[in-house]
Design an enzyme around this catalytic site. Structure first.
Site, PDB file in Angstrom:
ATOM      1  N   GLU A   1      -1.462  -1.501  -5.017  1.00 49.21           N
ATOM      2  CA  GLU A   1      -2.675  -0.756  -5.343  1.00 49.21           C
ATOM      3  C   GLU A   1      -2.393   0.237  -6.460  1.00 49.21           C
ATOM      4  OE1 GLU A   1      -6.236   1.749  -3.157  1.00 49.21           O
ATOM      5  OE2 GLU A   1      -4.485   1.176  -1.987  1.00 49.21           O
TER       6      GLU A   1
ATOM      7  N   ASP B   1      -2.259   0.965   7.490  1.00 52.58           N
ATOM      8  CA  ASP B   1      -1.590   0.787   6.199  1.00 52.58           C
ATOM      9  C   ASP B   1      -1.153  -0.661   5.989  1.00 52.58           C
ATOM     10  OD1 ASP B   1      -1.431   3.627   5.104  1.00 52.58           O
ATOM     11  OD2 ASP B   1      -0.581   3.879   7.099  1.00 52.58           O
TER      12      ASP B   1
ATOM     13  N   ASP C   1       0.878  -1.170   0.000  1.00 52.29           N
ATOM     14  CA  ASP C   1       0.000   0.000   0.000  1.00 52.29           C
ATOM     15  C   ASP C   1       0.915   1.218   0.000  1.00 52.29           C
ATOM     16  OD1 ASP C   1      -2.291   1.615   0.182  1.00 52.29           O
ATOM     17  OD2 ASP C   1      -2.159   1.655   2.370  1.00 52.29           O
TER      18      ASP C   1
END
EC number: 3.1.21.10
Length: 174
Positions: A68, A140, A8
């Site tokens: 992502e 996160d 992430d």
């Protein structure tokens, strides 16, 4: 057995999550955050992210990395910084010859929660349930684990079960 690293990306905090997949079952390995120094230039922050991902690649030897995709921010400067962080994370993984896969936030939520517009706490809850953790990881890190779980589901054909309405298989990047 396949080891998957979920990332992430962020210029201040980059979450990571490692899972292993064997016989279509997933298990938690490790998760955490790479935190960059607030008082350093962007180039130094990017180097910290690169070094952190390389350290994970060296220690755990994941063969597949899921990250992502960028979403549009209201602030173009934030989107650029996120793009830089994402880029160095991808270069670090590619330099270790890992296969890289990209997923949108909607695809990740759909895969992990079953609803593409799920809230962050719903995603975190499902990460805890799916990996049988005692408690939720840092925000996160939980997102990074969700990305890794999404990739595990996608590589095992979940996208075919969900159908075209939910998600679609992502192209592999080398």
């Amino acid at each position: 057995m396949t080891i998957i690293l979920g990332i992430d990306p962020g210029s201040r905090v980059t979450g990571y999550g490692l899972i292993k997949e064997s016989d279509r079952k997933i298990a938690y390995i490790d998760s955490g955050c790479i935190r960059t120094s607030n008082d350093t230039e962007l180039s130094h922050k990017l180097l910290q992210i690169y070094d952190g991902i390389c350290e994970l690649m060296d220690h755990y030897s994941p063969t597949e990395v899921a990250i992502e995709q960028i979403f549009m921010h209201n602030n173009p400067n934030s989107a650029l910084k996120l793009g830089h962080a994402r880029g160095v994370a991808m270069v670090a993984a590619a330099s270790h010859r890992a296969k890289i896969f990209e997923y949108s936030a909607r695809e990740i939520k759909q895969s992990v929660v079953g609803y593409g517009a799920a809230e962050k706490d719903q995603v975190s809850h499902m990460v805890v349930e799916l990996l049988q953790l005692n408690r939720a990881p840092q925000k996160d890190a939980a997102d990074a684990l969700a990305i890794a779980i999404c990739h595990s589901h996608m590589r095992n054909g979940l996208s075919k079960l969900i159908g075209s309405r939910g998600t679609k298989r992502r192209r592999m990047r080398l």
